[in-house]
Write an enzyme that holds these catalytic residues in place. Sequence first.
Site, PDB file in Angstrom:
ATOM      1  N   HIS A  38     -63.029  25.817  75.311  1.00 33.93           N
ATOM      2  CA  HIS A  38     -63.216  24.416  75.672  1.00 33.93           C
ATOM      3  C   HIS A  38     -64.694  24.063  75.851  1.00 33.93           C
ATOM      4  O   HIS A  38     -65.495  24.864  76.313  1.00 33.93           O
ATOM      5  CB  HIS A  38     -62.452  24.096  76.967  1.00 33.93           C
ATOM      6  CG  HIS A  38     -62.873  24.959  78.124  1.00 33.93           C
ATOM      7  ND1 HIS A  38     -63.935  24.647  78.948  1.00 33.93           N
ATOM      8  CD2 HIS A  38     -62.387  26.141  78.558  1.00 33.93           C
ATOM      9  CE1 HIS A  38     -64.083  25.590  79.856  1.00 33.93           C
ATOM     10  NE2 HIS A  38     -63.149  26.518  79.647  1.00 33.93           N
TER      11      HIS A  38
ATOM     12  N   HIS B 226     -72.320  30.210  61.840  1.00 32.34           N
ATOM     13  CA  HIS B 226     -71.199  31.059  61.424  1.00 32.34           C
ATOM     14  C   HIS B 226     -70.757  31.887  62.618  1.00 32.34           C
ATOM     15  O   HIS B 226     -71.543  32.653  63.162  1.00 32.34           O
ATOM     16  CB  HIS B 226     -71.644  31.969  60.280  1.00 32.34           C
ATOM     17  CG  HIS B 226     -70.569  32.860  59.742  1.00 32.34           C
ATOM     18  ND1 HIS B 226     -70.692  33.503  58.551  1.00 32.34           N
ATOM     19  CD2 HIS B 226     -69.359  33.238  60.229  1.00 32.34           C
ATOM     20  CE1 HIS B 226     -69.606  34.233  58.309  1.00 32.34           C
ATOM     21  NE2 HIS B 226     -68.793  34.083  59.330  1.00 32.34           N
TER      22      HIS B 226
ATOM     23  N   GLY C  20     -70.958  32.696  51.452  1.00 32.09           N
ATOM     24  CA  GLY C  20     -70.926  33.207  52.825  1.00 32.09           C
ATOM     25  C   GLY C  20     -72.292  33.114  53.490  1.00 32.09           C
ATOM     26  O   GLY C  20     -73.272  32.672  52.896  1.00 32.09           O
TER      27      GLY C  20
END
Length: 192
Positions: free
Chosen positions: A139, A148, A69
Amino acid sequence: MEGIILIGGGGHCKSVIDVIRKEGKFEILGIVDSNLPVGQLVLDVKVLGKDSDLSELSKKCKNFHITVGQIQSNIVRKKIANELMALGAELPNIISPSAIVSSYSKLGQGITVMHQATIQADAMIGDFCIINDHALIEHEVHIGKFSHIATGAIVNGNVEIGENVFIGSGAVIVQGSKIPDGTFIKANQLVK
């Protein structure tokens, strides 16, 4: 079904195991983690070895996915990615079947897209990014490598996010914002 080996056996790995199994494209052969004993189970997946075993394991399996992570730093993720690329490993994207990824978006390699995340049209996601559960990438968003986007974060349209960025859970990035490389955005923060 092709085999895949996961690198990192912590909490993020457990979530990715679930996504891989739901996706149904790969059989998980095992986990590599230098902090866990060989043979230990992470959920029901066995630890095969340590980081120093990657070269030998790459002779037996071509597919790898980084399941370390990232919150404070992605130094470990970058080191592993560089080593895997040097070994010529395949670094497929892992995408939950419950995620919505526009066919008009562009994704690099080694990306994790978790459950119910959305990536809209003309978005570009750089290599080795994590797009976590329920994150919304609107978009024309460009996200640099090794970033992340945490659970429930909202990245509105035309946002440019640099490399090595962490956007915390529930954060909202206002349309047209530019986030420089290495930025750490706390949970629930509004960024204009």
